[in-house]
Scaffold this motif. Sequence first.
Motif, PDB file in Angstrom:
ATOM      1  N   ILE A 177       0.984  -1.056  -0.042  1.00 58.48           N
ATOM      2  CA  ILE A 177       0.028  -0.072  -0.037  1.00 58.48           C
ATOM      3  C   ILE A 177       1.014   1.308   0.068  1.00 58.48           C
ATOM      4  CG2 ILE A 177      -1.875  -1.050   1.249  1.00 58.48           C
ATOM      5  CD1 ILE A 177      -0.991   0.066   3.659  1.00 58.48           C
ATOM      6  N   TYR A 181      -2.787   4.356   6.170  1.00 55.83           N
ATOM      7  CA  TYR A 181      -4.190   5.153   6.029  1.00 55.83           C
ATOM      8  C   TYR A 181      -4.885   5.049   7.441  1.00 55.83           C
ATOM      9  CZ  TYR A 181      -3.744   4.861   1.020  1.00 55.83           C
ATOM     10  OH  TYR A 181      -3.237   5.205  -0.390  1.00 55.83           O
ATOM     11  N   ASP A 183      -7.801   3.848   7.663  1.00 51.39           N
ATOM     12  CA  ASP A 183      -8.339   2.649   7.556  1.00 51.39           C
ATOM     13  C   ASP A 183      -7.805   1.782   6.423  1.00 51.39           C
ATOM     14  OD1 ASP A 183      -9.910   0.636   8.310  1.00 51.39           O
ATOM     15  OD2 ASP A 183     -12.051   1.462   8.007  1.00 51.39           O
ATOM     16  N   ASN A 184      -8.343   0.508   6.319  1.00 51.98           N
ATOM     17  CA  ASN A 184      -7.891  -0.371   5.261  1.00 51.98           C
ATOM     18  C   ASN A 184      -8.387   0.165   3.747  1.00 51.98           C
ATOM     19  OD1 ASN A 184      -7.041  -2.257   3.370  1.00 51.98           O
ATOM     20  ND2 ASN A 184      -7.790  -3.951   4.719  1.00 51.98           N
ATOM     21  N   LYS A 186      -8.416  -0.937   1.006  1.00 51.07           N
ATOM     22  CA  LYS A 186      -8.572  -1.931   0.115  1.00 51.07           C
ATOM     23  C   LYS A 186     -10.319  -2.258   0.410  1.00 51.07           C
ATOM     24  CE  LYS A 186      -4.156  -4.199  -0.383  1.00 51.07           C
ATOM     25  NZ  LYS A 186      -3.375  -5.266  -0.198  1.00 51.07           N
ATOM     26  N   THR A 187     -10.546  -2.041   1.504  1.00 52.05           N
ATOM     27  CA  THR A 187     -12.079  -2.407   1.874  1.00 52.05           C
ATOM     28  C   THR A 187     -12.809  -0.918   2.393  1.00 52.05           C
ATOM     29  OG1 THR A 187     -11.364  -2.516   4.302  1.00 52.05           O
ATOM     30  CG2 THR A 187     -11.279  -4.656   2.848  1.00 52.05           C
ATOM     31  N   ALA A 191     -11.026   5.782   3.390  1.00 50.70           N
ATOM     32  CA  ALA A 191      -9.642   5.789   4.018  1.00 50.70           C
ATOM     33  C   ALA A 191      -8.611   7.038   3.344  1.00 50.70           C
ATOM     34  CB  ALA A 191      -8.886   4.552   3.662  1.00 50.70           C
ATOM     35  N   THR A 208      -7.015   2.625  12.002  1.00 46.09           N
ATOM     36  CA  THR A 208      -7.761   1.097  12.298  1.00 46.09           C
ATOM     37  C   THR A 208      -6.380  -0.037  11.932  1.00 46.09           C
ATOM     38  OG1 THR A 208      -9.854   1.592  11.944  1.00 46.09           O
ATOM     39  CG2 THR A 208      -9.143  -0.790  11.871  1.00 46.09           C
ATOM     40  N   GLY A 210      -5.332  -3.451  11.036  1.00 51.67           N
ATOM     41  CA  GLY A 210      -5.638  -4.517  10.573  1.00 51.67           C
ATOM     42  C   GLY A 210      -4.682  -5.825  10.788  1.00 51.67           C
ATOM     43  N   ASN A 213      -1.085  -9.931   6.171  1.00 45.48           N
ATOM     44  CA  ASN A 213      -1.484 -10.271   4.635  1.00 45.48           C
ATOM     45  C   ASN A 213      -0.962 -11.827   4.374  1.00 45.48           C
ATOM     46  OD1 ASN A 213       1.422  -9.827   4.289  1.00 45.48           O
ATOM     47  ND2 ASN A 213       1.020  -7.956   3.435  1.00 45.48           N
ATOM     48  N   GLY A 219       2.093  -6.721   9.584  1.00 44.57           N
ATOM     49  CA  GLY A 219       1.129  -5.999   9.041  1.00 44.57           C
ATOM     50  C   GLY A 219       1.344  -4.670   9.403  1.00 44.57           C
ATOM     51  N   ILE A 220       0.424  -3.610   9.416  1.00 45.31           N
ATOM     52  CA  ILE A 220       0.605  -2.437   9.678  1.00 45.31           C
ATOM     53  C   ILE A 220       1.083  -2.107  11.159  1.00 45.31           C
ATOM     54  CG2 ILE A 220      -1.618  -1.618  10.457  1.00 45.31           C
ATOM     55  CD1 ILE A 220       0.698   0.333   8.192  1.00 45.31           C
TER      56      ILE A 220
END
Length: 269
Positions: A177, A181, A183-184, A186-187, A191, A208, A210, A213, A219-220
Amino acid sequence: MSVQEAIQSAKKIVLKFGSNTLAKSDGTINTAFLDMLSASCAALMKSGKQVIIVSSGAQVAGLSVINGWAHKKDKLYRQALCSVGQVELMNKWQEAFRKQNIQVGQLLFVKEDFEDYNHTLNMRNTLFTLVDEGVVPIINENDSVSFEEDSIGDNDNLSALIAILWSADLLILFSDIDGVYTDNPKTNPDAKLVEEVTDIEALKKQITIGSTNSFGTGGIATKIQAAEKVTKAGIPMLLANSQRDKPLASLMNGSAGGTLFLAKSNQPS
């Protein structure tokens, strides 16, 4: 400070690439990406900068060359798989940098290495010697010997430890990414990208976090942990997208951005 300014002002740069960045959709190592990246690293080095790479991908590389081990979940097989895959991974890195007439060197560390004075001294001396001689160190955790309960666990945090050990000027983490962000993305289409961070604690309250992967272990959350480590040590960190065309070169020329975590020394007074 802009992303381009952060790179221009840094002489010693640590680059971290995760398994998702280095693997194609079929699980094999993306050699075209390595070729492109090695050319960008060569350009950095020609401009007077020094580069260290922290590279995941041993397990993915092992799965790509050993048939029938993908379903084996036993830890012993996982560790053995990393042993096989690390050879394959380093071969691909070596082939890519050889096209730029640059030699690479392999270093594998475990958590205990960063806790032992003599180990850290030798690690630091080896890193300085390699980069001073124009060799690019390729670093990974030694997953074939580390215990789960006493491992570094992810290469985001490993790269932060390396940046601090080497007294780097900048750490760049490449992800899938553009940066952090709210928020995610991708969803959640609403964001927002956070382009600059001066207060990590405040950031954690507004985003947020998450999960991990497909191929990777981080992850973040682990990227923010890495940012906390290096910024406390006075080193800025950039989180950027590896999926862009020529991602490192794009950061260098200012055509791409990311999330820049400013160290205390870089923050406006």
